[in-house]
Design an enzyme around this catalytic site. Structure first.
Site, PDB file in Angstrom:
ATOM      1  CG  ASP A  86      -2.062  -1.026   1.056  1.00  0.00           C
ATOM      2  OD1 ASP A  86      -2.171  -1.642  -0.030  1.00  0.00           O
ATOM      3  OD2 ASP A  86      -2.825  -1.210   2.020  1.00  0.00           O
ATOM      4  N   GLY A  87       1.993   1.220   0.681  1.00  0.00           N
ATOM      5  CA  GLY A  87       2.881   2.380   0.707  1.00  0.00           C
ATOM      6  C   GLY A  87       3.417   2.714  -0.675  1.00  0.00           C
ATOM      7  CG  ASN A 128      -4.233   5.562   3.444  1.00  0.00           C
ATOM      8  OD1 ASN A 128      -5.237   5.197   2.857  1.00  0.00           O
ATOM      9  ND2 ASN A 128      -3.246   4.739   3.737  1.00  0.00           N
ATOM     10  CG  ASP A 129      -3.647   8.565   7.615  1.00  0.00           C
ATOM     11  OD1 ASP A 129      -2.528   8.936   7.227  1.00  0.00           O
ATOM     12  OD2 ASP A 129      -3.824   7.426   8.107  1.00  0.00           O
ATOM     13  NE  ARG A 186       7.175  18.197  28.007  1.00  0.00           N
ATOM     14  CZ  ARG A 186       7.255  19.127  28.944  1.00  0.00           C
ATOM     15  NH1 ARG A 186       6.157  19.601  29.500  1.00  0.00           N
ATOM     16  NH2 ARG A 186       8.427  19.584  29.342  1.00  0.00           N
ATOM     17  CG  ASP A 214      -0.407  10.195  23.370  1.00  0.00           C
ATOM     18  OD1 ASP A 214      -0.294  11.046  24.269  1.00  0.00           O
ATOM     19  OD2 ASP A 214      -0.173   8.987  23.533  1.00  0.00           O
ATOM     20  CE1 TYR A 232      -1.669   5.508  15.095  1.00  0.00           C
ATOM     21  CE2 TYR A 232      -0.646   7.363  13.977  1.00  0.00           C
ATOM     22  CZ  TYR A 232      -0.848   6.624  15.124  1.00  0.00           C
ATOM     23  OH  TYR A 232      -0.223   6.992  16.278  1.00  0.00           O
ATOM     24  CG  LEU A 255      -8.897  -0.609  12.135  1.00  0.00           C
ATOM     25  CD1 LEU A 255     -10.366  -0.507  12.510  1.00  0.00           C
ATOM     26  CD2 LEU A 255      -8.711  -1.609  11.001  1.00  0.00           C
ATOM     27  CD  GLN A 285       4.454   7.278   0.809  1.00  0.00           C
ATOM     28  OE1 GLN A 285       4.492   8.051  -0.136  1.00  0.00           O
ATOM     29  NE2 GLN A 285       4.241   5.972   0.639  1.00  0.00           N
TER      30      GLN A 285
END
Length: 286
Positions: free
Chosen positions: A67-68, A141-142, A152, A171, A184, A186, A241
């Site tokens: 997928d990447g 994707n995101d 932190r 976070d 990510y 999910l 990426q």
């Protein structure tokens, strides 16, 4: 489809034989082949085609990898909606759905005009600093806002269509497409959204308030995230990426992109069977 670009990521001994077989098949069909840099490297060749050549000349992009690798091909195409055929040589393969054993048969069907296209929504994001754009990018994707310091948390304000939704102490925060809902988001507890839908998923990462849950919003929404970094180090990653370190307070705006990604998928595709296989539901293992 007279000109086909191939984007291949080295995967041990699996890629080169398939790549050579594919090139031989396409050559026999009289197809012009464009080779991305990594593809040429797999073949031991020094001459390759530039991203601009692939973007402007290709009628189809074939991806050999995971997928990447497919997401990197989407970045090469930019605003172009050139169809992409993903051949899975990775692990999960939510985007690269064609098996390596079916690659040539699928490619033949595509050249014969016998194929199915899926349109996948993308997100368009602006990174603003003092109301000036410092980065503008589309993602399939995101985009992920994340802390860089282990001990932190980040303070963020989320606005949708100029209306305050929530103040987060967490976070991080993920804004995902339906395609990215199985990435990510999910893993962070977000919902699985069918990729044919056009929505946005907003998922907090380990929020301090346990009532802060993921939300799904319409594709005509405009999202604004205001980050209060203080002394904390914060980063933002686009499609896993492109990475930027945020060392001052910044604002990120996100909306539906003006173009989409077009994926060639198996004609008998069953999304729910794919989910069962990839996620191991009901004892099915990928």
């Amino acid at each position: 489809m007279k000109t086909i670009a191939i984007v291949a990521k080295p995967h041990g001994d699996r890629v080169r034989p398939l790549l050579e077989e594919m090139i031989s098949f396409l050559t026999e069909r009289g197809v012009t082949i464009l080779k991305e840099k990594r593809t040429a490297e797999v073949l031991g060749e020094k001459v390759y085609n530039t991203d601009n050549e692939i973007r402007e000349k290709s009628d189809l992009v074939v991806v050999l990898g995971g997928d990447g690798t497919l997401i990197s091909a989407v970045r090469i195409l930019g605003m172009k909606e050139t169809p992409i055929l993903g051949v899975n040589l990775g692990r999960l393969g939510f985007l690269t759905e064609t098996r390596a054993s079916d690659a040539l048969a699928t490619l033949k069907s595509v050249l014969d005009g016998d194929y199915r296209l899926e349109r996948r929504m993308k997100l368009h994001s602006h990174l603003l600093e003092e109301d000036e754009k410092v980065l503008e990018i589309d993602v399939l994707n995101d985009l992920v806002i994340n802390k860089s310091d282990v001990a932190r948390i980040i303070e963020m304000s989320l606005y949708i269509n100029k209306v305050l939704v929530n103040e987060y102490r967490a976070d991080g925060l993920i804004v995902a497409t339906p395609t990215g809902s199985t990435a990510y988001s999910l893993a962070a507890g977000g919902p699985i959204v069918h990729p044919s839908l056009e929505t946005m998923v907003i998922t907090p990462i380990c929020p301090q308030g346990l009532s802060n849950r993921p939300i799904v919003i319409s594709d005509d929404s405009e999202v604004e995230i205001r980050i209060k970094t203080g002394n904390e180090k914060v980063s933002i990653t686009f499609d896993g990426q492109i990475y930027r370190q945020l060392d001052t307070e910044k604002t990120i705006t996100v909306k539906k992109a003006s173009t989409c990604t077009q994926l060639i998928v198996p004609k008998d595709k069953n999304y729910y069977a794919l989910i069962r296989e990839k996620l191991g539901w009901g004892g099915v293992q990928c």
